[in-house]
Design a protein around this motif. Sequence first.
Motif, PDB file in Angstrom:
ATOM      1  N   ASP A   1       0.824  -1.269   0.107  1.00 35.91           N
ATOM      2  CA  ASP A   1      -0.113  -0.020  -0.089  1.00 35.91           C
ATOM      3  C   ASP A   1       0.905   1.220   0.103  1.00 35.91           C
ATOM      4  N   HIS A   2       1.934   1.205   0.914  1.00 37.79           N
ATOM      5  CA  HIS A   2       2.809   2.325   0.682  1.00 37.79           C
ATOM      6  C   HIS A   2       3.549   2.750  -0.541  1.00 37.79           C
TER       7      HIS A   2
ATOM      8  N   LYS B   1       2.152   1.582  -3.461  1.00 36.48           N
ATOM      9  CA  LYS B   1       1.041   2.046  -4.353  1.00 36.48           C
ATOM     10  C   LYS B   1       0.875   3.405  -4.173  1.00 36.48           C
TER      11      LYS B   1
ATOM     12  N   ASP C   1      -3.758  -6.042  -8.354  1.00 37.99           N
ATOM     13  CA  ASP C   1      -3.742  -4.783  -7.923  1.00 37.99           C
ATOM     14  C   ASP C   1      -2.152  -4.315  -7.613  1.00 37.99           C
ATOM     15  N   TYR C   2      -1.490  -5.353  -7.062  1.00 39.95           N
ATOM     16  CA  TYR C   2      -0.222  -4.662  -6.608  1.00 39.95           C
ATOM     17  C   TYR C   2       1.239  -4.811  -7.372  1.00 39.95           C
TER      18      TYR C   2
END
Length: 385
Positions: free
Chosen positions: A121-122, A124, A159-160
């Motif tokens: 998340d960081h 992204k 997603d990642y």
Amino acid sequence: MKVMFYVQHLLGIGHLVRASRVACALVSDGHAVTMVTGGIAVDGFPPAQIANVRLPALRSADDSFSGLADEHGREADDGYLADRKNALINAFDEIEPDCLIVEAFPFARRQMRFELLPLLDHVKAMPPGRRPMVVSSIRDILQPKSAKRDLATARLVQDYFDLVLVHGDGRFATLDETFSAARLILDKTAYTGMVAPDEAEPAAADRYDVIVSAGGGAVGENLLCTSLAARELTSLSTARWLIVTGPNLPDEAVLRLQSSASENVEIVRFRPDLATLLRQARVSVSQAGYNTVADVLRAQCASVLVPFAAHGEQEQTIRATRLEAAGLAISIRSHDLSPEGLARAIDAACGQDREYPASLLLDGAAATAGILRERNEAFKRDRSA
């Protein structure tokens, strides 16, 4: 290219060994590599030429992967895990990589979601011009999961991740055979060939006729003990035997092995030149982990495989069965293991007429470096478009 390579070994050391081989190939290709490791320290891994950031150590609480423990065997509490997560993100910020490689996840290592999802998340959330290429590095045969679990994994890739490196030869095993959602990430998938040792390694000064190895050793005591009991029943009873226990075999188990060994049997915890020794051996006896099989295929020695199959594990059994079907090994199910049966298998393997496919891709580490260089250039062009 600056590369951050995350790898977490929990029980054996196979993930760490394969990642180290890939990291060395990346350095040889001119990249600056930092391995971020989170398992119990293992001498020689990663090699000295690879920069290394060590997170607070975690290991599997048992061989069923039921929980996480620290290096002293204590349950890892929320505070310990939070410290690890923060240390991982801080390492990423300090390294500022052009490429982030995550070993195994999201196809495995779900226990590490507590730190990997925050890291991803960081990444992204970074501005597009600064975000690194994100790569998953996986072996060719996975532990089969449910269709629902595979679909969830594919969504995490979508997603990642920008790329999934499958470290295998697609003619031996394809991802869709053990991962049902492979079609959903086909555009992000690349095969590298198997990550085997360098073919140009020099011959070892020592020579052994039979080499018995148990990977990291955490689950190998039964194989090692049975091999010693089988020795007198084989045609190689007077030959030189080497027993490599692995660094994680308990001290008391090593003492038991040493007490039952004869003069022509040498017992060691680890040999950094194991892959080279195998090239001069008559037969290898081992489990069927990825790295050991890669070593055996490079060495082209006779092989008896006893795949680890506890707690529903299927990956090693699948690999051993395929090699046996190809006439390249003899496989024994762990529940069928006995001194008599192992002795017969060792003698049969020595007499086996093996034909190794000349085109089998074993230079997966070097191929990985080439693929990453090419894909990163394309990634930078797309990012700046």
